[in-house]
Design a protein around this motif. Structure first.
Motif, short mmCIF file in Angstrom:
data_model
loop_
_atom_site.label_atom_id
_atom_site.label_comp_id
_atom_site.label_asym_id
_atom_site.label_seq_id
_atom_site.Cartn_x
_atom_site.Cartn_y
_atom_site.Cartn_z
N ALA A 488 -2.89 8.37 -0.45
CA ALA A 488 -2.06 7.16 0.17
C ALA A 488 -1.94 5.96 -0.14
O ALA A 488 -3.20 5.50 -0.26
CB ALA A 488 -1.55 7.48 1.76
N ALA A 489 -0.87 5.18 -0.76
CA ALA A 489 -1.02 3.79 -0.87
C ALA A 489 -0.46 3.12 0.51
O ALA A 489 0.88 3.41 0.81
CB ALA A 489 -0.19 3.49 -2.04
N GLY A 501 4.48 1.85 1.87
CA GLY A 501 3.55 2.50 1.54
C GLY A 501 4.13 3.98 1.06
O GLY A 501 5.33 4.25 1.16
N VAL A 502 3.31 4.68 0.16
CA VAL A 502 3.76 6.04 -0.36
C VAL A 502 2.59 6.91 -0.34
O VAL A 502 1.49 6.81 -0.12
CB VAL A 502 3.99 5.64 -1.98
N LEU A 503 2.96 8.04 -0.51
CA LEU A 503 2.45 9.36 -0.72
C LEU A 503 2.40 9.66 -1.93
O LEU A 503 3.27 9.97 -2.69
CB LEU A 503 2.63 10.43 0.07
N GLY A 531 7.71 5.82 9.77
CA GLY A 531 6.37 5.51 9.87
C GLY A 531 6.13 4.51 8.77
O GLY A 531 6.91 4.43 7.72
N ALA A 532 5.01 3.69 8.98
CA ALA A 532 4.92 2.79 7.74
C ALA A 532 3.22 2.41 7.56
O ALA A 532 2.62 2.84 8.34
CB ALA A 532 5.38 1.43 8.19
N ASN A 533 2.92 2.24 6.47
CA ASN A 533 1.61 1.79 6.20
C ASN A 533 0.42 2.89 6.53
O ASN A 533 -0.30 2.83 7.47
CB ASN A 533 1.18 0.39 6.93
N PRO A 534 0.41 3.80 5.74
CA PRO A 534 -0.60 5.03 5.90
C PRO A 534 -1.98 4.21 5.38
O PRO A 534 -1.77 3.98 4.36
CB PRO A 534 -0.09 6.08 5.13
#
Length: 566
Positions: A488-489, A501-503, A531-534
């Motif tokens: 995750a970013a 963020g992304v997976l 959701g946001a920011n993993p």
């Protein structure tokens, strides 16, 4: 960080954007808002989840109908979310901060507050949400902060037979905490021991360790010189044994790390105490008859402040000291379990005027082992003061700087380089190859994914994040399945300097980088659907990735999500 990403978008030239695959993400739950309303679900989950079959169980310390916390369940496919119980803050309890334990079809837990006297509770609830029972309410503290049974349990329970066991950090006859046992039906409570805060110790905050009907633990304070104790107590309530009183001298003091049990001995460290007040490694026979100061740190070549846990290989314990050594940059050490020898496996060298060295400095994390090799990371130092990956043999004969990360261009923390900077997530070992992420640096200053051999050869930057559609600033560790890495970013995903963020996935040979999912924009209330920011690592099971986000969701309080690996 988002501001820095936006700034980067103004100064970087246009680069090719990796392709994004559209995917359907399953938001398992979006926690409800606390502002101006109540909710049955709870908010801000902080404790771990318990998995049984296809169902996850957990607690939240806030939210619920009275904003006093909740117990919930949810299926791993995202269906069947239910608030099993909403704490009212009265006799039923309030603020569950510890994880649940599952026994058959019953969940057991503790609340730090609430109960009849607002001193906390022990509770049980069926996995279908029925039969909530306040098994026990801890009694009221008097003006001396004393009571008969303890107060404010904050650690998880341990189950054995038909009993659950735990500790309280306060209360008891002398106000210094207790060890307790309770039958699972709540019919019988026993205060196994009330700490006096004197020679026996006081204020236990860690959970208990169970072995052959005996509970072992540490008390942070108290003892003969008020430096803490190691204790044992039988689960059948037959007695309490003060196995050892720390004096804060050559034996150490204020034990805070978990104990390691092996062959009749308890092993641990103290970060304070010893002759030089810089910590030690100790061993104690499980009956308390023999205490061995395996080593006390001097702050010289040997190091100081051992704070990470020990690992045991054969008859040797291995660990790191974050400080000390000749140049105060830390050490890697080994000590025999019989106390016969201490070996300084490596002393991290001095930094020059550019804050560089060859090997790294300040090894804060624990070690990983493979055969006769130990691997770790140093947060600072290296050739460019951006950290290192190192390997050291278990006999100390060889040390290798496997990778010395390059500095950021022009000295700016988030600028570009060839390989990344400031590794934070450690490394994943697969065969003879190590894989990891760097939170910064890379071709566009937004972090990298890298690989290298365990002997330090063949370092390769598998991918440089652009901070655009592919994401940026990976803070989570990698998850490996077969030949595929998942991660995750925390930022990026929606073009230049934007996104939450992304997976992603990438093959171990660096091919086929794929954005699996891009988290959506937040609205003016900092909410969205997914959701946001993993920032946490992903869990892989049956081609599904499970994880959490720290923000976003239906009310901006974060989400639990699942997404298929394709």
């Amino acid at each position: 960080m988002k501001t820095r990403l936006l700034w980067l978008s103004l100064v970087l030239t246009l680069v090719a954007r990796p392709a994004t695959i559209l995917a359907q993400v399953d938001v398992l739950h979006s926690f409800s808002a606390l502002v101006l309303e109540t909710n049955i679900q709870g908010s801000y989950p902080v404790a771990g989840l318990v998995l049984s079959g296809n169902t996850l169980y957990g607690t939240t310390p806030t939210g619920g109908l009275s904003e006093q916390g909740a117990v919930f369940k949810i299926n791993t496919d995202g269906s069947g979310y239910a608030g099993l119980y909403s704490f009212m803050g009265g006799s039923d309890g309030a603020t569950p901060v510890a994880s649940l334990i599952l026994v058959d079809d019953t969940l057991f837990g503790t609340t730090e507050g609430g109960g009849i006297s607002n001193s906390g509770t022990i509770f049980a609830i069926n996995t279908d949400g029925s039969g909530y029972t306040n098994l026990y309410s801890f009694s009221e503290l008097d003006t001396n902060l004393d009571n008969s049974d303890g107060a404010n349990p904050s650690a998880s329970l341990v189950f054995a037979g038909n009993m659950v066991y735990g500790t309280t950090q306060a209360g008891g006859t002398y106000g210094a905490g207790t060890v307790f046992g309770l039958t699972t039906n709540g019919s019988f409570f026993t205060n196994l021991y009330s700490f006096t805060g004197g020679n026996d110790g006081g204020f236990p905050q860690a959970g208990l360790t169970l072995s052959n009907g005996v509970l072992y633990g540490t008390a942070l304070n108290g003892g003969l010189d008020f430096r803490g104790t190691i204790f044992a107590i039988n689960t059948n309530s037959t007695g309490f044994t003060n196995l050892y009183n720390f004096m804060g001298r050559n034996d150490g003091g204020f034990p805070a790390a978990n104990l390691v049990l092996s062959d009749g001995w308890l092993y641990g460290t103290t970060a304070y105490g010893g002759s030089n007040f810089l910590g030690n490694v100790f061993g104690l026979s499980m009956d308390g008859s023999v205490f061995t100061n395996l080593y006390e740190f001097t702050g010289g070549d040997d190091g100081s402040g051992p704070a990470s846990g020990l690992i045991l290989m054969g008859d040797m314990l291995y660990g790191t000291a974050a400080y000390g050594g000749t140049s105060s940059n830390g050490t890697v050490y080994a000590v025999n379990t019989n106390g016969s020898a201490f070996t300084n496996l490596h002393i991290f060298s001095a930094l020059n005027t550019n804050f560089d060295n060859g090997d790294g400095g300040t090894p804060e994390a624990g070690l990983a082992s493979s055969g006769s090799e130990l691997f770790g990371t140093a947060r600072y130092g290296g050739l460019n003061d951006s950290g290192t990956v190192f390997g050291v043999s278990t006999n100390g004969a060889t040390f290798s700087t496997l990778m010395s990360f390059n500095p950021s261009v022009n000295g700016f923390e988030f600028d570009a380089n060839s390989d990344g900077a400031s590794p934070q997530g450690g490394v994943v070992l697969s065969g003879d190859a190590l894989f990891g992420t760097a939170n910064q640096g890379g071709a566009w200053g937004n972090g990298t994914i890298f690989s290298m051999e365990t002997n330090g050869s063949n370092f390769a930057t598998l991918y440089s994040f652009s901070g655009q559609n592919d994401g940026g600033m990976p803070a989570a560790g990698l998850t490996l399945s077969g030949n595929t890495l998942y991660g995750a970013a925390e930022y990026g995903g929606l073009g230049f300097g934007a996104g939450y963020g992304v997976l992603y996935s990438i093959e171990t040979n660096g091919s086929d980088f794929t954005v699996i999912y891009t988290f959506s924009l937040l609205d003016t209330n900092f909410e969205n659907g997914d959701g946001a920011n993993p920032v946490a690592s992903l869990l892989f099971a049956n081609n599904v990735l499970y994880g959490t986000t720290t923000a976003g969701g239906g009310s901006g309080n974060g989400t639990i999500f699942a997404v298929t690996t394709d």
